[in-house]
Design a protein around this motif. Structure first.
Motif, PDB file in Angstrom:
ATOM      1  N   GLY A   7       0.816  -1.200   0.000  1.00 27.35           N
ATOM      2  CA  GLY A   7       0.000   0.000   0.000  1.00 27.35           C
ATOM      3  C   GLY A   7       0.854   1.255   0.000  1.00 27.35           C
ATOM      4  N   GLY A   8       0.192   2.376  -0.215  1.00 29.48           N
ATOM      5  CA  GLY A   8       0.913   3.637  -0.231  1.00 29.48           C
ATOM      6  C   GLY A   8       0.071   4.740  -0.808  1.00 29.48           C
ATOM      7  N   LEU A   9       0.729   5.852  -1.076  1.00 26.82           N
ATOM      8  CA  LEU A   9       0.070   7.023  -1.646  1.00 26.82           C
ATOM      9  C   LEU A   9       0.366   7.084  -3.136  1.00 26.82           C
ATOM     10  CD1 LEU A   9      -1.406   9.765  -1.325  1.00 26.82           C
ATOM     11  CD2 LEU A   9       0.841  10.771  -0.808  1.00 26.82           C
ATOM     12  N   VAL A  10      -0.687   7.255  -3.916  1.00 26.01           N
ATOM     13  CA  VAL A  10      -0.533   7.315  -5.363  1.00 26.01           C
ATOM     14  C   VAL A  10      -1.502   8.356  -5.915  1.00 26.01           C
ATOM     15  CG1 VAL A  10      -2.205   5.459  -5.758  1.00 26.01           C
ATOM     16  CG2 VAL A  10      -0.437   5.913  -7.467  1.00 26.01           C
ATOM     17  N   GLN A  11      -1.131   8.974  -7.007  1.00 30.30           N
ATOM     18  CA  GLN A  11      -2.018   9.945  -7.641  1.00 30.30           C
ATOM     19  C   GLN A  11      -3.084   9.229  -8.460  1.00 30.30           C
ATOM     20  OE1 GLN A  11       0.517  12.641  -9.882  1.00 30.30           O
ATOM     21  NE2 GLN A  11       0.555  14.070  -8.164  1.00 30.30           N
ATOM     22  N   ALA A  12      -4.189   9.890  -8.635  1.00 28.71           N
ATOM     23  CA  ALA A  12      -5.261   9.348  -9.460  1.00 28.71           C
ATOM     24  C   ALA A  12      -4.723   9.015 -10.850  1.00 28.71           C
ATOM     25  CB  ALA A  12      -6.405  10.345  -9.562  1.00 28.71           C
ATOM     26  N   GLY A  13      -5.132   7.862 -11.346  1.00 26.99           N
ATOM     27  CA  GLY A  13      -4.646   7.380 -12.629  1.00 26.99           C
ATOM     28  C   GLY A  13      -3.434   6.482 -12.525  1.00 26.99           C
ATOM     29  N   GLY A  14      -2.841   6.443 -11.351  1.00 29.92           N
ATOM     30  CA  GLY A  14      -1.651   5.634 -11.148  1.00 29.92           C
ATOM     31  C   GLY A  14      -1.968   4.187 -10.842  1.00 29.92           C
ATOM     32  N   SER A  15      -0.921   3.432 -10.532  1.00 32.07           N
ATOM     33  CA  SER A  15      -1.052   1.996 -10.276  1.00 32.07           C
ATOM     34  C   SER A  15      -0.327   1.608  -9.000  1.00 32.07           C
ATOM     35  CB  SER A  15      -0.469   1.191 -11.443  1.00 32.07           C
ATOM     36  OG  SER A  15      -1.148   1.438 -12.646  1.00 32.07           O
ATOM     37  N   LEU A  16      -0.808   0.542  -8.399  1.00 30.36           N
ATOM     38  CA  LEU A  16      -0.147  -0.080  -7.257  1.00 30.36           C
ATOM     39  C   LEU A  16      -0.360  -1.576  -7.356  1.00 30.36           C
ATOM     40  CD1 LEU A  16      -1.024   1.990  -4.025  1.00 30.36           C
ATOM     41  CD2 LEU A  16       1.247   1.652  -5.014  1.00 30.36           C
ATOM     42  N   ARG A  17       0.575  -2.319  -6.819  1.00 30.40           N
ATOM     43  CA  ARG A  17       0.385  -3.751  -6.713  1.00 30.40           C
ATOM     44  C   ARG A  17       0.506  -4.160  -5.253  1.00 30.40           C
ATOM     45  NH1 ARG A  17       3.718  -8.940  -9.125  1.00 30.40           N
ATOM     46  NH2 ARG A  17       5.219  -8.315  -7.516  1.00 30.40           N
ATOM     47  N   LEU A  18      -0.545  -4.742  -4.746  1.00 33.03           N
ATOM     48  CA  LEU A  18      -0.547  -5.266  -3.387  1.00 33.03           C
ATOM     49  C   LEU A  18      -0.122  -6.730  -3.411  1.00 33.03           C
ATOM     50  CD1 LEU A  18      -3.910  -3.790  -2.042  1.00 33.03           C
ATOM     51  CD2 LEU A  18      -1.645  -2.722  -2.153  1.00 33.03           C
ATOM     52  N   SER A  19       0.547  -7.121  -2.350  1.00 34.71           N
ATOM     53  CA  SER A  19       0.956  -8.513  -2.193  1.00 34.71           C
ATOM     54  C   SER A  19       0.462  -9.032  -0.858  1.00 34.71           C
ATOM     55  CB  SER A  19       2.485  -8.636  -2.243  1.00 34.71           C
ATOM     56  OG  SER A  19       3.005  -8.160  -3.457  1.00 34.71           O
ATOM     57  N   CYS A  20       0.240 -10.318  -0.793  1.00 32.83           N
ATOM     58  CA  CYS A  20      -0.143 -10.951   0.473  1.00 32.83           C
ATOM     59  C   CYS A  20       0.516 -12.314   0.533  1.00 32.83           C
ATOM     60  CB  CYS A  20      -1.642 -11.067   0.576  1.00 32.83           C
ATOM     61  SG  CYS A  20      -2.200 -11.932   2.063  1.00 32.83           S
ATOM     62  N   ALA A  21       1.398 -12.472   1.489  1.00 33.11           N
ATOM     63  CA  ALA A  21       2.087 -13.739   1.689  1.00 33.11           C
ATOM     64  C   ALA A  21       1.339 -14.568   2.717  1.00 33.11           C
ATOM     65  CB  ALA A  21       3.514 -13.490   2.144  1.00 33.11           C
ATOM     66  N   ALA A  22       1.141 -15.832   2.411  1.00 32.14           N
ATOM     67  CA  ALA A  22       0.387 -16.718   3.293  1.00 32.14           C
ATOM     68  C   ALA A  22       1.282 -17.828   3.821  1.00 32.14           C
ATOM     69  CB  ALA A  22      -0.799 -17.311   2.554  1.00 32.14           C
TER      70      ALA A  22
ATOM     71  N   LEU B  49      -2.765  -8.157  -5.950  1.00 32.59           N
ATOM     72  CA  LEU B  49      -3.851  -7.357  -6.494  1.00 32.59           C
ATOM     73  C   LEU B  49      -3.214  -6.201  -7.256  1.00 32.59           C
ATOM     74  CD1 LEU B  49      -6.960  -7.062  -6.635  1.00 32.59           C
ATOM     75  CD2 LEU B  49      -6.754  -5.381  -4.789  1.00 32.59           C
ATOM     76  N   GLN B  50      -3.256  -6.293  -8.569  1.00 30.18           N
ATOM     77  CA  GLN B  50      -2.752  -5.216  -9.412  1.00 30.18           C
ATOM     78  C   GLN B  50      -3.874  -4.212  -9.616  1.00 30.18           C
ATOM     79  OE1 GLN B  50       0.413  -4.699 -10.815  1.00 30.18           O
ATOM     80  NE2 GLN B  50      -0.464  -2.706 -11.383  1.00 30.18           N
ATOM     81  N   MET B  51      -3.618  -2.980  -9.242  1.00 30.72           N
ATOM     82  CA  MET B  51      -4.638  -1.940  -9.320  1.00 30.72           C
ATOM     83  C   MET B  51      -4.166  -0.853 -10.276  1.00 30.72           C
ATOM     84  SD  MET B  51      -5.704  -1.675  -5.300  1.00 30.72           S
ATOM     85  CE  MET B  51      -4.115  -0.999  -4.809  1.00 30.72           C
ATOM     86  N   ASN B  52      -4.896  -0.684 -11.339  1.00 25.38           N
ATOM     87  CA  ASN B  52      -4.564   0.322 -12.353  1.00 25.38           C
ATOM     88  C   ASN B  52      -5.662   1.374 -12.421  1.00 25.38           C
ATOM     89  OD1 ASN B  52      -2.289  -1.223 -13.065  1.00 25.38           O
ATOM     90  ND2 ASN B  52      -3.466  -2.395 -14.557  1.00 25.38           N
ATOM     91  N   SER B  53      -5.319   2.480 -13.039  1.00 27.51           N
ATOM     92  CA  SER B  53      -6.276   3.587 -13.211  1.00 27.51           C
ATOM     93  C   SER B  53      -6.967   3.913 -11.898  1.00 27.51           C
ATOM     94  CB  SER B  53      -7.312   3.231 -14.278  1.00 27.51           C
ATOM     95  OG  SER B  53      -6.694   2.938 -15.510  1.00 27.51           O
ATOM     96  N   LEU B  54      -6.182   4.066 -10.869  1.00 27.19           N
ATOM     97  CA  LEU B  54      -6.740   4.277  -9.535  1.00 27.19           C
ATOM     98  C   LEU B  54      -7.493   5.593  -9.448  1.00 27.19           C
ATOM     99  CD1 LEU B  54      -3.810   2.806  -7.476  1.00 27.19           C
ATOM    100  CD2 LEU B  54      -6.205   2.109  -7.279  1.00 27.19           C
ATOM    101  N   LYS B  55      -8.546   5.564  -8.648  1.00 29.42           N
ATOM    102  CA  LYS B  55      -9.405   6.720  -8.433  1.00 29.42           C
ATOM    103  C   LYS B  55      -9.409   7.078  -6.955  1.00 29.42           C
ATOM    104  CE  LYS B  55     -12.497   4.957 -12.027  1.00 29.42           C
ATOM    105  NZ  LYS B  55     -13.895   4.535 -12.331  1.00 29.42           N
ATOM    106  N   PRO B  56      -9.715   8.315  -6.612  1.00 25.96           N
ATOM    107  CA  PRO B  56      -9.783   8.676  -5.192  1.00 25.96           C
ATOM    108  C   PRO B  56     -10.739   7.786  -4.402  1.00 25.96           C
ATOM    109  CG  PRO B  56      -9.723  10.642  -6.523  1.00 25.96           C
ATOM    110  CD  PRO B  56      -9.838   9.495  -7.479  1.00 25.96           C
ATOM    111  N   GLU B  57     -11.798   7.321  -5.028  1.00 26.78           N
ATOM    112  CA  GLU B  57     -12.750   6.458  -4.326  1.00 26.78           C
ATOM    113  C   GLU B  57     -12.211   5.052  -4.064  1.00 26.78           C
ATOM    114  OE1 GLU B  57     -13.291   8.265  -7.103  1.00 26.78           O
ATOM    115  OE2 GLU B  57     -14.630   7.194  -8.504  1.00 26.78           O
TER     116      GLU B  57
END
Length: 123
Positions: free
Chosen positions: A8-23, A81-89
């Motif tokens: 997680g982190g801070l990203v501008q709208a339209g940007g991307s983040l990839r979350l990881s979860c190790a089990a 979880l690859q998240m693209n085109s991120l929105k403020p919501e």
């Protein structure tokens, strides 16, 4: 089952983040993995899930479908979880989940939770 989410982190709208979860704690390929999120002042909601052996995926609705992609690497015991085109919501705490027998669609269905990772999308 122990779950550790990161990315997680801070990203501008339209940007991307990839979350990881190790089990750990169970044979990872047998687990049905998922992601949920909880926005400020709102209830935790389902985002996506991916099954173990057949790698089938399911997404919540049009709010994330087409922008978010759930995937897993059974060799690394990790779900993404690859998240693209991120929105403020999309701003929320994102939680990883694991189930033993069935795919979750709501928080009541989840067997195991990880600690969340905060995603903040600025406008």
């Amino acid at each position: 089952v122990q779950l550790q989410a990161s990315g997680g982190g801070l990203v501008q709208a339209g940007g991307s983040l990839r979350l990881s979860c190790a089990a750990s704690g169970r044979t990872f390929s047998s687990l049905i993995m998922g992601w949920f999120r909880q926005a400020p002042g709102k209830e935790r909601e389902f985002v996506a899930t991916v099954t173990g052996s057949y790698i089938s995926t399911y997404y919540a609705d049009s709010s994330v479908k087409g922008r978010f992609t759930i995937s897993r690497d059974n060799a690394k015991n990790t779900v993404y979880l690859q998240m693209n085109s991120l929105k403020p919501e999309d701003t929320a705490v994102y939680y990883c989940s694991a189930n033993l027998y069935s795919s979750p669609r709501s928080t009541n269905d989840v067997d195991y939770w990880g600690k969340g990772t905060l995603v903040t999308v600025s406008s």
